[in-house]
Design a protein around this motif. Sequence first.
Motif, PDB file in Angstrom:
ATOM      1  N   GLU A  71      -8.965   6.684  -5.492  1.00 38.84           N
ATOM      2  CA  GLU A  71      -8.783   8.126  -5.352  1.00 38.84           C
ATOM      3  C   GLU A  71      -9.903   8.732  -4.516  1.00 38.84           C
ATOM      4  O   GLU A  71     -11.060   8.305  -4.586  1.00 38.84           O
ATOM      5  N   LEU A  83       0.838  -1.201   0.000  1.00 34.42           N
ATOM      6  CA  LEU A  83       0.000   0.000   0.000  1.00 34.42           C
ATOM      7  C   LEU A  83       0.871   1.249   0.000  1.00 34.42           C
ATOM      8  O   LEU A  83       1.748   1.403   0.854  1.00 34.42           O
ATOM      9  N   GLN A  84       0.624   2.132  -0.935  1.00 31.98           N
ATOM     10  CA  GLN A  84       1.291   3.429  -0.988  1.00 31.98           C
ATOM     11  C   GLN A  84       0.241   4.529  -1.071  1.00 31.98           C
ATOM     12  O   GLN A  84      -0.716   4.426  -1.846  1.00 31.98           O
ATOM     13  N   ARG A 119      -4.563   9.598  -3.164  1.00 35.06           N
ATOM     14  CA  ARG A 119      -4.656   8.407  -4.014  1.00 35.06           C
ATOM     15  C   ARG A 119      -3.948   7.243  -3.320  1.00 35.06           C
ATOM     16  O   ARG A 119      -2.828   7.387  -2.820  1.00 35.06           O
ATOM     17  N   CYS A 120      -4.599   6.091  -3.284  1.00 40.19           N
ATOM     18  CA  CYS A 120      -4.020   4.862  -2.723  1.00 40.19           C
ATOM     19  C   CYS A 120      -3.770   3.857  -3.840  1.00 40.19           C
ATOM     20  O   CYS A 120      -4.641   3.632  -4.685  1.00 40.19           O
ATOM     21  N   VAL A 121      -2.599   3.260  -3.822  1.00 37.88           N
ATOM     22  CA  VAL A 121      -2.267   2.171  -4.743  1.00 37.88           C
ATOM     23  C   VAL A 121      -1.888   0.961  -3.890  1.00 37.88           C
ATOM     24  O   VAL A 121      -1.041   1.066  -2.999  1.00 37.88           O
ATOM     25  N   TYR A 122      -2.530  -0.180  -4.144  1.00 35.28           N
ATOM     26  CA  TYR A 122      -2.253  -1.362  -3.344  1.00 35.28           C
ATOM     27  C   TYR A 122      -2.470  -2.623  -4.174  1.00 35.28           C
ATOM     28  O   TYR A 122      -3.068  -2.592  -5.252  1.00 35.28           O
ATOM     29  N   ARG A 123      -1.976  -3.736  -3.625  1.00 33.90           N
ATOM     30  CA  ARG A 123      -2.101  -5.032  -4.295  1.00 33.90           C
ATOM     31  C   ARG A 123      -2.925  -5.967  -3.431  1.00 33.90           C
ATOM     32  O   ARG A 123      -2.748  -6.035  -2.215  1.00 33.90           O
ATOM     33  N   THR A 157      -3.498  -5.105  -8.875  1.00 35.70           N
ATOM     34  CA  THR A 157      -3.192  -3.789  -8.324  1.00 35.70           C
ATOM     35  C   THR A 157      -4.388  -2.871  -8.515  1.00 35.70           C
ATOM     36  O   THR A 157      -4.989  -2.837  -9.591  1.00 35.70           O
ATOM     37  N   THR A 158      -4.721  -2.133  -7.481  1.00 36.22           N
ATOM     38  CA  THR A 158      -5.895  -1.271  -7.494  1.00 36.22           C
ATOM     39  C   THR A 158      -5.491   0.160  -7.158  1.00 36.22           C
ATOM     40  O   THR A 158      -4.617   0.377  -6.307  1.00 36.22           O
ATOM     41  N   ILE A 159      -6.117   1.108  -7.817  1.00 34.98           N
ATOM     42  CA  ILE A 159      -5.915   2.533  -7.531  1.00 34.98           C
ATOM     43  C   ILE A 159      -7.227   3.102  -7.016  1.00 34.98           C
ATOM     44  O   ILE A 159      -8.271   2.940  -7.645  1.00 34.98           O
ATOM     45  N   ASN A 183       4.756   5.084   2.318  1.00 31.50           N
ATOM     46  CA  ASN A 183       4.773   3.649   2.051  1.00 31.50           C
ATOM     47  C   ASN A 183       4.259   2.912   3.294  1.00 31.50           C
ATOM     48  O   ASN A 183       4.898   2.918   4.338  1.00 31.50           O
TER      49      ASN A 183
END
Length: 717
Positions: A548, A465-466, A533-537, A544-546, A500
């Motif tokens: 917002e 997750l970022q 915005r979150c980006v995670y797996r 991977t999902t984004i 991160n």
Amino acid sequence: MGSKWRKMKLALGSNLCVFVPRTLENSPPSSDCDSTERFSDAALLSPAHWGSSRPSTPIPSSHALSFSKSGTKSSKQTCSICLTKMKQGGGLAIFTAECSHSFHFHCVVSNVKHGNQICPVCRAQWKEIPVQGPNLDPPPGRVSVGPAGWNQTVVRRLPPPRRDLSRRLIVPLCQAPEPGVFDDDELLGNQTVCAESSCNKNSVDGDSTKIIQMETYPEISAAPKSKSYDDFTVLVHLKAAASDKRQNCTGNQVSLSQFSRTPRAPVDLVTVLDISGSMAGTKLALLKRAMGFVIQNLSSSDRLSVIAFSSTARRLFPLRRMTDTGRQQALQAVNSLVANGGTNIAEGLRKGAKIMEDRREKNAVSSIILLSDGQDTYTVSGSGVNQPQPNYQLLLPLSMHTKDESGFQIPVHSFGFGADHDASSMHSISEISGGTFSFIETEAVIQDAFAQCIGGLLSVVVQELQVAIECVHPNIHLGSLKAGSYPSHLMAGGRTGFINVGDLYADEERDFLVSVNVPVEPSSNSTPLLKVRCVYRDPITKQTTILESDEVRIKRPEMGEQQGVVSVEVDRQCNRLQAAKAMSQARIAAEQGDLAGAVTILEKCRMTLSQTVSAKSHDRLCIALDAELKEMQERMTSRHVYEASGRAYILSGLSSHSWQRATARGNSTDSSSLFQSYQTPSMLEMLSRSQATFLGSPSAQRLLQPLLSCGSQPKAR
């Protein structure tokens, strides 16, 4: 059950009023609380005498090493190696050692193979051991009693043990040599938990498919047009979905966790366990019980390896799937452990890291658990007043404090046990690797502490997750990102920042405070501040999902109009960070010998927090923070108290707040404790299972009954 559990833990921590009958299966418990003895065993608190840490001299048996041939008392007992009952005619041969304790024959053979010739119950040194061979006739008097076709057995006389005169420790004779490369991990096989074809892809739209919920809160909802702010705070709040509310992926499931009927990511777990001489007796017995609980709660998709360290370290078995066979072998290996020697934490960690590095395949989740009750006597010295601070990174292999290709590391969750462990070192190991540090004050809490930890590890729903924060208004810039121990950085120009976060357990929450400037806004009724915005797996689907957020805005009324309301959510998190800062400052003062100054720092923080908006609204987190700060003050009343428990208690609190994750504190992991603000439902479920398992066993019930009948309160040691 909660009341019984608390009394049990207090008694175990104080060595009080716990009666152990000499034969649990047959002797009635005595009501005389004065004639008591401490309990210890290999795994099930079997009866034994623990007058000292040295093995007692065994009473010779007329049968020497033999198999039970009739329905004797020993055949009705529990095998302390594999944790199952021994029944005559059950298809398994029963072995009685010269010290009169009985075990399954195949369990003893496995013990011997792992290099142990000491009784797991009474620690008597055996002079003869059983071995198994395919074409050997047993000598007279050594008849195998078991199912037809059982391999023939012999009893071999051991030669005198070789001794390392420099350390005066018995050197095990039958340790299997370890390979140079640990690439012998058991392959994962076809154990996909959830096939991608049966899962709906996550998207920004549709709340039912979101694994993460995101909300934002400005510190006030409105600010006058003519007023500017240099340090305006916005809270970014994230919460992972519950494990039972994830998308329906049951179409092609192959194996599910015993811990939950919902799909979850399988785990690779390496436990690094201290078996130095100071762990002898009750400590080692309860550590084995705790490891038995961990083993029983891993599924066939999870893999486990165990490192045991004292003066050196050895791998008990390769990274192995916890199938029925894997569990039995793991239990036998763990229960073969005997405590002796020094404390070489660094070697244990190096070997644990090597298992992770050399494995041929990787499960979705990886973690290392480290437990020690002492100082590392081989690498660094403990920290204290007027002592140079050691380089704690020396205790970690390079791979543990550097990130892999995905930007994330394998966390080491460390558990400092008792009053003599090096809390500073253990805390630093966890901080460097991205894990948590827990303080186990009394041995009775070991299993609960492990249960809480694996309750989280077995519920990971988000990985890698970022969080990205971007300014919207052209005249706004980021001032700071307050993210605790999570790595964060601002891009050049201060318009964008990143945090991160890594893994999230089911139902876990994360709160980050973002500081920005707010300019004067003469021509508009609102000001856009940020977008998140979150980006995670997804660890199951690997997708991977984004995600917002909407723009974070504040209203801009004319001067004199109704002003915005202060956000309780933001105020609460500001209090948490302020309390953590006070804890850190108090620790620095205490390490410099100024305990009075440390207590003053904590007291001033309590007074400040009591005047805040969230405290006046009786916010639960603020109440917990005040109770925690007060507890820390009490653990700084003297240098002795601080050295014994104060330092470790503060460090476990700092670890918990900096990672926003539950840790064990002192002698409590109870869900009712105000200090457990970060416990998740998965952790609580595993804790309940741990306590029910302990209290539900016949041996624990026999231990509890005299304690409860005494009616006296435990006394401090």
